[in-house]
Scaffold this active site. Structure first.
Site, PDB file in Angstrom:
ATOM      1  N   ARG A 140      12.778 -86.745 -54.456  1.00 25.04           N
ATOM      2  CA  ARG A 140      12.751 -88.157 -54.869  1.00 25.04           C
ATOM      3  C   ARG A 140      13.964 -88.515 -55.740  1.00 25.04           C
ATOM      4  O   ARG A 140      14.411 -89.658 -55.753  1.00 25.04           O
ATOM      5  CB  ARG A 140      11.435 -88.500 -55.565  1.00 25.04           C
ATOM      6  CG  ARG A 140      10.240 -88.210 -54.642  1.00 25.04           C
ATOM      7  CD  ARG A 140       9.019 -89.019 -54.948  1.00 25.04           C
ATOM      8  NE  ARG A 140       7.860 -88.426 -54.288  1.00 25.04           N
ATOM      9  CZ  ARG A 140       7.507 -88.650 -53.022  1.00 25.04           C
ATOM     10  NH1 ARG A 140       8.193 -89.454 -52.276  1.00 25.04           N
ATOM     11  NH2 ARG A 140       6.440 -88.050 -52.504  1.00 25.04           N
ATOM     12  N   SER A 191      -4.254 -86.366 -62.865  1.00 28.63           N
ATOM     13  CA  SER A 191      -3.661 -85.626 -61.742  1.00 28.63           C
ATOM     14  C   SER A 191      -4.635 -85.494 -60.578  1.00 28.63           C
ATOM     15  O   SER A 191      -5.704 -84.887 -60.701  1.00 28.63           O
ATOM     16  CB  SER A 191      -3.228 -84.235 -62.214  1.00 28.63           C
ATOM     17  OG  SER A 191      -2.961 -83.421 -61.091  1.00 28.63           O
ATOM     18  N   GLN A 195      -3.978 -83.744 -58.042  1.00 30.08           N
ATOM     19  CA  GLN A 195      -3.937 -82.352 -57.592  1.00 30.08           C
ATOM     20  C   GLN A 195      -5.006 -81.543 -58.325  1.00 30.08           C
ATOM     21  O   GLN A 195      -5.688 -80.716 -57.723  1.00 30.08           O
ATOM     22  CB  GLN A 195      -2.543 -81.761 -57.827  1.00 30.08           C
ATOM     23  CG  GLN A 195      -1.495 -82.389 -56.914  1.00 30.08           C
ATOM     24  CD  GLN A 195      -0.081 -81.894 -57.175  1.00 30.08           C
ATOM     25  OE1 GLN A 195       0.165 -81.174 -58.138  1.00 30.08           O
ATOM     26  NE2 GLN A 195       0.847 -82.293 -56.331  1.00 30.08           N
ATOM     27  N   ARG A 247      11.604 -85.427 -64.137  1.00 31.68           N
ATOM     28  CA  ARG A 247      12.170 -86.636 -63.517  1.00 31.68           C
ATOM     29  C   ARG A 247      12.729 -87.618 -64.536  1.00 31.68           C
ATOM     30  O   ARG A 247      13.609 -88.410 -64.196  1.00 31.68           O
ATOM     31  CB  ARG A 247      11.123 -87.317 -62.619  1.00 31.68           C
ATOM     32  CG  ARG A 247      10.952 -86.555 -61.330  1.00 31.68           C
ATOM     33  CD  ARG A 247      10.054 -87.242 -60.329  1.00 31.68           C
ATOM     34  NE  ARG A 247      10.088 -86.490 -59.079  1.00 31.68           N
ATOM     35  CZ  ARG A 247       9.138 -86.486 -58.161  1.00 31.68           C
ATOM     36  NH1 ARG A 247       8.039 -87.211 -58.341  1.00 31.68           N
ATOM     37  NH2 ARG A 247       9.269 -85.783 -57.058  1.00 31.68           N
ATOM     38  N   SER A 278       0.464 -86.894 -48.908  1.00 33.43           N
ATOM     39  CA  SER A 278      -0.798 -86.464 -49.545  1.00 33.43           C
ATOM     40  C   SER A 278      -1.918 -86.359 -48.512  1.00 33.43           C
ATOM     41  O   SER A 278      -2.717 -85.416 -48.525  1.00 33.43           O
ATOM     42  CB  SER A 278      -1.224 -87.485 -50.604  1.00 33.43           C
ATOM     43  OG  SER A 278      -0.345 -87.463 -51.680  1.00 33.43           O
ATOM     44  N   ARG A 333       6.840 -74.849 -62.540  1.00 39.32           N
ATOM     45  CA  ARG A 333       5.841 -75.895 -62.830  1.00 39.32           C
ATOM     46  C   ARG A 333       4.542 -75.284 -63.377  1.00 39.32           C
ATOM     47  O   ARG A 333       4.138 -74.199 -62.977  1.00 39.32           O
ATOM     48  CB  ARG A 333       5.579 -76.717 -61.563  1.00 39.32           C
ATOM     49  CG  ARG A 333       6.826 -77.465 -61.118  1.00 39.32           C
ATOM     50  CD  ARG A 333       6.610 -78.271 -59.871  1.00 39.32           C
ATOM     51  NE  ARG A 333       5.742 -79.410 -60.096  1.00 39.32           N
ATOM     52  CZ  ARG A 333       5.345 -80.239 -59.140  1.00 39.32           C
ATOM     53  NH1 ARG A 333       5.753 -80.037 -57.897  1.00 39.32           N
ATOM     54  NH2 ARG A 333       4.561 -81.249 -59.413  1.00 39.32           N
ATOM     55  N   ASP A 337       4.910 -91.325 -58.247  1.00 41.55           N
ATOM     56  CA  ASP A 337       6.078 -90.810 -57.519  1.00 41.55           C
ATOM     57  C   ASP A 337       7.175 -91.862 -57.336  1.00 41.55           C
ATOM     58  O   ASP A 337       8.244 -91.554 -56.796  1.00 41.55           O
ATOM     59  CB  ASP A 337       5.649 -90.272 -56.150  1.00 41.55           C
ATOM     60  CG  ASP A 337       4.810 -89.011 -56.294  1.00 41.55           C
ATOM     61  OD1 ASP A 337       4.971 -88.304 -57.306  1.00 41.55           O
ATOM     62  OD2 ASP A 337       3.981 -88.741 -55.411  1.00 41.55           O
ATOM     63  N   GLY A 355       3.969 -78.546 -54.677  1.00 44.76           N
ATOM     64  CA  GLY A 355       2.916 -78.452 -55.681  1.00 44.76           C
ATOM     65  C   GLY A 355       1.554 -78.775 -55.096  1.00 44.76           C
ATOM     66  O   GLY A 355       0.539 -78.164 -55.456  1.00 44.76           O
TER      67      GLY A 355
HETATM   68  C1  S3P Z   1      -0.234 -85.662 -55.208  1.00 46.13           C
HETATM   69  C2  S3P Z   1      -0.510 -86.006 -56.489  1.00 46.13           C
HETATM   70  C3  S3P Z   1       0.513 -86.337 -57.481  1.00 46.13           C
HETATM   71  C4  S3P Z   1       1.850 -86.634 -56.835  1.00 46.13           C
HETATM   72  C5  S3P Z   1       2.192 -85.653 -55.764  1.00 46.13           C
HETATM   73  C6  S3P Z   1       1.147 -85.648 -54.674  1.00 46.13           C
HETATM   74  C7  S3P Z   1      -1.347 -85.334 -54.310  1.00 46.13           C
HETATM   75  O1  S3P Z   1       0.680 -85.224 -58.339  1.00 46.13           O
HETATM   76  O2  S3P Z   1       2.862 -86.660 -57.811  1.00 46.13           O
HETATM   77  O3  S3P Z   1       3.439 -85.978 -55.181  1.00 46.13           O
HETATM   78  O4  S3P Z   1      -1.145 -85.295 -53.079  1.00 46.13           O
HETATM   79  O5  S3P Z   1      -2.447 -85.108 -54.817  1.00 46.13           O
HETATM   80  P1  S3P Z   1      -0.258 -85.053 -59.630  1.00 46.13           P
HETATM   81  O6  S3P Z   1      -1.617 -84.858 -59.170  1.00 46.13           O
HETATM   82  O7  S3P Z   1       0.249 -83.841 -60.347  1.00 46.13           O
HETATM   83  O8  S3P Z   1      -0.051 -86.312 -60.419  1.00 46.13           O
END
Ligand code: S3P
Length: 450
Positions: free
Chosen positions: A403, A174, A176, A358, A29, A129, A327, A101
């Site tokens: 994972r 989230s 993200q 998952r 991240s 997704r 995760d 993602g």
């Molecule tokens: C991440 C946020 C998480 C995580 C992903 C990395 C990030 O996803 O599952 O592996 O770097 O911001 P979500 O924001 O969809 O929960």
């Protein structure tokens, strides 16, 4: 089965205790964010400890196609020649984010307030997704998005010419989504406000502040509210990436379930928005110690020692802990199979929209290895039968999900019979040295011979 398919299979066997020190690669991240924020600061950002994996390469390649120069030097550091907030140029081609993602969602945010259009795509997993969670808030800034079936990749973002700051409350836990909104807010005059009910990983907020943005988070009656002032003058930085707790979790959890194991995993980031797995393992009775606790680059860091723990017990993992260990549920479900009694994960429906569903992937693989498991839309329950109880002896599918692949390989290290993964290639998206590192610690992991 073709020879090619067989070449991608790996099996793990019980027998080898895990012993020694495991140096884990950089946090995924934080690596994505260092590249993106370095690109948005004028001048040269230097990054050490960057994760070298397919997902991070996806972000790097995407930034290059948006006009950013990124190079590698002889000290193994990366130099990013940032173009400044709003400085991206239109790419020549579609941007393929592979399996990642984080790459696509964060970059969609950054593009959405630039006066350019970009089309993103990805592999079969990423194309399945949901992207509406990011598209919806980005529309509030004035961006337009045209995706396959409205919500999926391939998807074109047309950035807003005159962006308006959004005040957005996210229905998803989230990071993200939060990061996409904050990235959009950078090239928008005024204050962007993002609220989430449970705090998700805060690497974007920490790093933006380090780069000089005015950003603050406060706890309100309705959740965590982050306010970002637009048009910051981001200043290039020297960034050192700490080691990834999500990758470390595979080694730490394997040591807990494999007899006679004793492993030291140094320099692990213990950011409170990421450390739910360690709280849970301790509740289960894991023999974990946190040595040399310190602060590095504004993040709490420790060396974690993990030893074989034969008396683990099942626990309830509450919903509000989910964002801080989102995760780690796949590997935790493997540990739970060796605990005495029931372990139940509450409020985990987000797991259904990860690189694979998952919950479904773990339920299928665990059942094929003789573990008793139940699922609902939003929960997963593992009925653990204690140390030595897992039969194994199955081929588990990884479903393009790193994972899932690593979790089943770890499970095989303590099962009565070998466990085979149908396709180990996804591991390279986050932890390319996994197989090598595990073997050096003494794990019995082998490619299937062809
Ligand atoms: C991440 C946020 C998480 C995580 C992903 C990395 C990030 O996803 O599952 O592996 O770097 O911001 P979500 O924001 O969809 O929960």
């Amino acid at each position: 089965m073709s020879l090619n398919e067989k070449a991608n299979m790996i099996s793990s066997y019980s027998g080898g205790a895990l012993r020694g020190t495991a140096n884990i690669p950089g946090d995924k991240s934080i690596s994505h964010r260092a590249l993106i924020f370095g690109s948005l600061a004028f001048g040269k950002t230097k990054i050490s400890g960057l994760l070298n994996s397919f997902d991070v390469t996806s972000t790097m390649d995407a930034l290059r196609s948006l006009g950013v120069r990124i190079s590698h030097d002889k000290n193994n550091d990366w130099n990013v020649d940032g173009v400044g907030v709003g400085g991206f140029t239109a790419p020549e081609n579609i941007i393929d984010c592979g399996n990642s993602g984080t790459s696509v969602r964060l970059l969609m945010g950054a593009i959405s307030t630039c006066n350019i259009s970009v089309t993103f795509t990805g592999d079969a997993s990423l194309r399945s997704r949901p992207m509406n969670r990011v598209i919806e808030p980005l529309r509030e800034f004035g961006a337009c998005a045209y995706g396959k079936d409205g919500n999926s990749l391939p998807l074109t973002i047309v950035g807003a010419k005159n962006p308006i700051p959004a005040v957005y409350r996210s229905p998803f836990a989230s990071a993200q989504v939060k990061s996409a909104v904050l990235l959009a807010g950078l090239n928008t005059a005024g204050e962007t406000v993002f609220t989430e009910s449970v705090m998700t990983r805060d690497h974007t907020e920490r790093m933006l502040s380090k780069f000089g943005a005015v950003i603050s988070t406060e706890r309100t009656r309705t959740g965590w509210k982050t306010v970002l002032c637009g048009y910051p003058d981001l200043k290039p930085q020297n960034i050192h990436i700490p080691c990834d707790p999500s990758s470390a979790a595979f080694i730490i959890c394997s040591a807990l379930i494999v007899e006679k194991s004793d492993v030291l995993v140094p320099n692990i980031n213990l950011n409170p928005t990421r450390n739910g797995i360690f709280d849970t393992l301790i509740e289960m009775g894991a023999n974990l110690t946190f040595e040399n606790m310190r602060e590095e680059g504004g993040e709490p860091v420790a060396d974690i020692r993990s030893k074989f723990s034969p008396n683990l017990i099942g626990v309830d993992v509450p919903e509000d802990r989910a964002p801080s260990m989102i995760d780690e549920y796949p590997i935790l479900s493997c540990v739970a199979a060796f605990a005495d009694g029931k372990t139940k994960f509450f409020g985990v429906k987000e797991l259904r929209v990860k690189e694979s569903d998952r919950i479904a992937s773990m339920v299928e693989g665990l059942r094929s290895c003789g573990v008793s498991v139940e699922e609902t839309i939003d929960t997963m329950t593992i009925f653990g039968k204690g140390h030595g109880s897992v039969r194994g002896g199955a081929i588990c599918k990884s479903y393009l999900d790193h994972r899932i692949a690593m979790s089943f390989l770890c499970l095989g290290l303590a099962s009565k019979n070998k466990i085979t993964i149908d396709d180990a290639r996804p591991i390279d998206t986050s932890f390319p040295i996994f197989e090598n590192l595990m073997s050096k610690l003494g794990a019995n992991i082998k490619r299937e011979s062809i």
